[in-house]
Design an enzyme around this catalytic site. Structure first.
Site, PDB file in Angstrom:
ATOM      1  N   ASP A   1       0.660  -3.835   2.967  1.00 41.04           N
ATOM      2  CA  ASP A   1      -0.667  -4.338   3.231  1.00 41.04           C
ATOM      3  C   ASP A   1      -1.323  -4.569   1.864  1.00 41.04           C
ATOM      4  O   ASP A   1      -0.867  -4.001   0.856  1.00 41.04           O
ATOM      5  CB  ASP A   1      -1.438  -3.298   4.050  1.00 41.04           C
TER       6      ASP A   1
ATOM      7  N   ASP B   1      -5.368  -5.070   1.045  1.00 41.28           N
ATOM      8  CA  ASP B   1      -6.636  -4.376   0.847  1.00 41.28           C
ATOM      9  C   ASP B   1      -6.553  -2.922   1.315  1.00 41.28           C
ATOM     10  O   ASP B   1      -6.251  -2.652   2.475  1.00 41.28           O
ATOM     11  CB  ASP B   1      -7.747  -5.096   1.607  1.00 41.28           C
TER      12      ASP B   1
END
Length: 215
Positions: free
Chosen positions: A11, A13
Protein backbone atom coordinates in the site's frame (compact mmCIF):
# COMPACT_ATOMS: atom_id res chain seq x y z
CA UNK A 1 9.87 -14.92 12.35
CA UNK A 2 10.78 -15.26 8.68
CA UNK A 3 8.43 -14.90 5.71
CA UNK A 4 9.42 -16.12 2.25
CA UNK A 5 7.83 -14.75 -0.90
CA UNK A 6 8.25 -14.12 -4.60
CA UNK A 7 6.83 -10.59 -4.57
CA UNK A 8 6.09 -7.82 -2.06
CA UNK A 9 3.00 -5.64 -2.56
CA UNK A 10 2.87 -2.31 -0.75
CA UNK A 11 0.00 0.00 0.00
CA UNK A 12 1.23 3.59 -0.37
CA UNK A 13 -0.32 6.09 2.04
CA UNK A 14 0.42 5.05 5.60
CA UNK A 15 2.76 2.27 4.47
CA UNK A 16 5.47 3.81 2.28
CA UNK A 17 4.65 7.48 2.75
CA UNK A 18 2.64 9.55 5.19
CA UNK A 19 0.07 11.91 3.73
CA UNK A 20 -2.40 11.93 6.63
CA UNK A 21 -2.07 15.65 7.32
CA UNK A 22 -2.60 16.42 3.65
CA UNK A 23 -5.59 14.10 3.41
CA UNK A 24 -7.25 15.66 6.45
CA UNK A 25 -6.51 19.19 5.22
CA UNK A 26 -7.75 18.66 1.67
CA UNK A 27 -10.85 16.65 2.47
CA UNK A 28 -11.91 19.14 5.15
CA UNK A 29 -11.68 21.93 2.59
CA UNK A 30 -13.53 19.81 0.03
CA UNK A 31 -16.36 19.05 2.50
CA UNK A 32 -16.67 22.74 3.31
CA UNK A 33 -16.88 23.65 -0.37
CA UNK A 34 -19.72 21.16 -0.85
CA UNK A 35 -21.51 22.14 2.35
CA UNK A 36 -21.36 18.68 3.93
CA UNK A 37 -19.05 19.17 6.90
CA UNK A 38 -21.47 17.50 9.32
CA UNK A 39 -21.93 14.38 7.18
CA UNK A 40 -18.21 14.29 6.41
CA UNK A 41 -17.38 14.11 10.11
CA UNK A 42 -18.92 10.64 10.29
CA UNK A 43 -16.99 9.16 7.35
CA UNK A 44 -13.96 6.86 7.53
CA UNK A 45 -11.40 8.24 5.05
CA UNK A 46 -8.27 6.17 5.35
CA UNK A 47 -7.72 3.20 3.06
CA UNK A 48 -10.83 3.82 0.95
CA UNK A 49 -10.99 4.98 -2.70
CA UNK A 50 -12.10 8.59 -3.11
CA UNK A 51 -14.82 7.49 -5.53
CA UNK A 52 -16.42 5.39 -2.81
CA UNK A 53 -16.25 8.18 -0.22
CA UNK A 54 -17.67 10.81 -2.59
CA UNK A 55 -20.48 8.48 -3.68
CA UNK A 56 -21.43 7.98 -0.04
CA UNK A 57 -21.71 11.72 0.54
CA UNK A 58 -23.10 13.31 -2.62
CA UNK A 59 -25.84 12.74 -5.22
CA UNK A 60 -24.69 10.72 -8.24
CA UNK A 61 -24.88 13.74 -10.53
CA UNK A 62 -22.23 15.59 -8.52
CA UNK A 63 -19.80 12.72 -8.14
CA UNK A 64 -17.62 13.21 -11.28
CA UNK A 65 -17.08 16.91 -10.61
CA UNK A 66 -16.48 16.32 -6.88
CA UNK A 67 -13.99 13.55 -7.57
CA UNK A 68 -12.01 15.79 -9.91
CA UNK A 69 -12.02 18.51 -7.26
CA UNK A 70 -10.65 16.38 -4.41
CA UNK A 71 -7.98 14.92 -6.70
CA UNK A 72 -6.91 18.44 -7.71
CA UNK A 73 -6.78 19.61 -4.09
CA UNK A 74 -4.63 16.66 -3.01
CA UNK A 75 -2.24 16.89 -5.98
CA UNK A 76 -1.82 20.64 -5.41
CA UNK A 77 -1.06 19.98 -1.73
CA UNK A 78 1.85 17.61 -2.41
CA UNK A 79 4.49 20.38 -2.80
CA UNK A 80 3.31 21.84 0.51
CA UNK A 81 4.49 18.79 2.42
CA UNK A 82 1.69 16.51 1.33
CA UNK A 83 3.92 13.41 1.35
CA UNK A 84 6.89 12.28 3.42
CA UNK A 85 8.74 8.99 3.61
CA UNK A 86 7.90 6.73 6.52
CA UNK A 87 10.74 5.06 8.48
CA UNK A 88 12.37 2.14 6.71
CA UNK A 89 10.81 2.76 3.31
CA UNK A 90 13.93 3.83 1.46
CA UNK A 91 16.21 1.09 2.81
CA UNK A 92 13.72 -1.69 2.20
CA UNK A 93 12.78 -0.68 -1.35
CA UNK A 94 16.41 -0.07 -2.28
CA UNK A 95 17.15 -3.68 -1.33
CA UNK A 96 14.52 -5.06 -3.73
CA UNK A 97 14.82 -5.68 -7.48
CA UNK A 98 12.17 -3.71 -9.41
CA UNK A 99 10.45 -6.88 -10.59
CA UNK A 100 9.94 -8.13 -7.01
CA UNK A 101 7.61 -5.39 -5.75
CA UNK A 102 4.62 -3.23 -6.62
CA UNK A 103 2.56 -0.40 -5.15
CA UNK A 104 -1.17 -1.07 -4.74
CA UNK A 105 -3.04 2.09 -3.75
CA UNK A 106 -6.58 3.39 -3.34
CA UNK A 107 -5.42 6.73 -4.79
CA UNK A 108 -5.72 7.65 -8.46
CA UNK A 109 -2.62 7.24 -10.61
CA UNK A 110 -2.19 11.02 -10.90
CA UNK A 111 -2.23 11.48 -7.13
CA UNK A 112 -0.15 8.38 -6.36
CA UNK A 113 2.53 9.41 -8.86
CA UNK A 114 2.62 12.94 -7.44
CA UNK A 115 3.18 11.68 -3.90
CA UNK A 116 5.72 9.02 -4.86
CA UNK A 117 7.62 11.38 -7.15
CA UNK A 118 7.86 13.90 -4.29
CA UNK A 119 9.80 11.37 -2.19
CA UNK A 120 11.79 9.84 -5.05
CA UNK A 121 10.05 6.47 -5.36
CA UNK A 122 9.52 5.13 -8.88
CA UNK A 123 7.79 1.73 -8.88
CA UNK A 124 7.99 -0.31 -12.04
CA UNK A 125 4.55 -1.77 -11.27
CA UNK A 126 1.65 0.11 -9.71
CA UNK A 127 -2.08 -0.60 -9.42
CA UNK A 128 -4.27 2.45 -8.75
CA UNK A 129 -7.94 3.18 -8.08
CA UNK A 130 -8.69 4.24 -11.65
CA UNK A 131 -7.52 0.90 -13.08
CA UNK A 132 -9.84 -1.42 -11.17
CA UNK A 133 -13.58 -1.96 -10.83
CA UNK A 134 -13.64 -2.85 -7.12
CA UNK A 135 -11.35 -1.32 -4.50
CA UNK A 136 -10.11 -2.61 -1.15
CA UNK A 137 -11.35 -4.60 0.80
CA UNK A 138 -12.08 -6.46 -2.44
CA UNK A 139 -9.05 -8.55 -3.49
CA UNK A 140 -9.07 -7.24 -7.08
CA UNK A 141 -6.27 -4.65 -6.66
CA UNK A 142 -3.85 -7.15 -5.12
CA UNK A 143 -4.75 -9.93 -7.53
CA UNK A 144 -4.10 -7.56 -10.43
CA UNK A 145 -0.68 -6.63 -9.03
CA UNK A 146 0.26 -10.31 -8.67
CA UNK A 147 -0.84 -10.93 -12.25
CA UNK A 148 1.19 -7.99 -13.56
CA UNK A 149 4.27 -9.28 -11.74
CA UNK A 150 3.62 -12.82 -12.97
CA UNK A 151 3.56 -14.25 -9.43
CA UNK A 152 1.19 -16.72 -7.79
CA UNK A 153 -0.91 -14.76 -5.24
CA UNK A 154 -0.03 -17.34 -2.59
CA UNK A 155 3.63 -16.31 -2.99
CA UNK A 156 2.94 -12.60 -2.40
CA UNK A 157 3.17 -10.59 0.82
CA UNK A 158 0.93 -7.55 1.35
CA UNK A 159 2.10 -4.61 3.49
CA UNK A 160 -0.76 -2.47 4.80
CA UNK A 161 -1.69 -0.06 7.56
CA UNK A 162 -5.50 -0.15 7.20
CA UNK A 163 -8.05 -2.89 7.97
CA UNK A 164 -9.61 -2.65 4.50
CA UNK A 165 -6.27 -3.24 2.79
CA UNK A 166 -5.42 -6.18 5.03
CA UNK A 167 -8.83 -7.69 4.30
CA UNK A 168 -8.10 -7.33 0.58
CA UNK A 169 -4.77 -9.11 1.00
CA UNK A 170 -6.32 -11.97 2.95
CA UNK A 171 -9.13 -12.32 0.39
CA UNK A 172 -6.47 -12.56 -2.33
CA UNK A 173 -4.88 -15.49 -0.48
CA UNK A 174 -1.71 -13.56 0.37
CA UNK A 175 0.40 -13.30 3.51
CA UNK A 176 -0.25 -10.01 5.30
CA UNK A 177 2.03 -7.68 7.27
CA UNK A 178 0.38 -4.84 9.19
CA UNK A 179 2.07 -1.57 10.13
CA UNK A 180 0.82 0.38 13.15
CA UNK A 181 1.39 3.76 11.50
CA UNK A 182 -2.28 4.79 11.43
CA UNK A 183 -4.12 2.15 13.49
CA UNK A 184 -3.42 0.30 16.73
CA UNK A 185 -2.25 -3.30 16.68
CA UNK A 186 -5.61 -4.35 18.14
CA UNK A 187 -7.39 -2.95 15.08
CA UNK A 188 -5.22 -4.85 12.61
CA UNK A 189 -5.61 -8.52 11.67
CA UNK A 190 -2.50 -9.84 9.95
CA UNK A 191 0.05 -12.64 9.90
CA UNK A 192 2.62 -10.21 11.30
CA UNK A 193 2.22 -6.80 12.96
CA UNK A 194 5.15 -4.34 13.22
CA UNK A 195 5.47 -0.60 13.89
CA UNK A 196 6.72 0.30 10.38
CA UNK A 197 9.05 -0.94 7.65
CA UNK A 198 12.15 -0.09 9.70
CA UNK A 199 11.33 -3.13 11.85
CA UNK A 200 11.98 -5.43 8.87
CA UNK A 201 14.94 -6.56 6.80
CA UNK A 202 14.91 -8.39 3.48
CA UNK A 203 17.29 -10.87 1.90
CA UNK A 204 16.96 -11.31 -1.86
CA UNK A 205 18.07 -14.50 -3.59
CA UNK A 206 17.40 -16.29 -6.86
CA UNK A 207 14.53 -18.09 -5.11
CA UNK A 208 12.75 -14.96 -3.93
CA UNK A 209 12.71 -12.69 -0.92
CA UNK A 210 13.07 -13.57 2.76
CA UNK A 211 11.57 -11.06 5.22
CA UNK A 212 12.77 -11.01 8.82
CA UNK A 213 11.95 -8.98 11.89
CA UNK A 214 14.99 -7.10 13.10
CA UNK A 215 16.30 -8.20 16.48
Amino acid sequence: MKIRAQALLFDNDGTLVSSLDSVDRCWARWAQEYGITEEFGRVELHGRPAAEIVADLLPAGLVPEALARIEALEVEDVPRGGARLLPGTRDLLDALPAERWAVVTSATRRLAEARLDAVGILPKTMVTADEITRGKPDPEPYLRAARELGVDPARCVVFEDAPAGLAAGRAAGMTTVALTTTHTAEELRADLVVRDLSALSVLVSADGVEISVRG
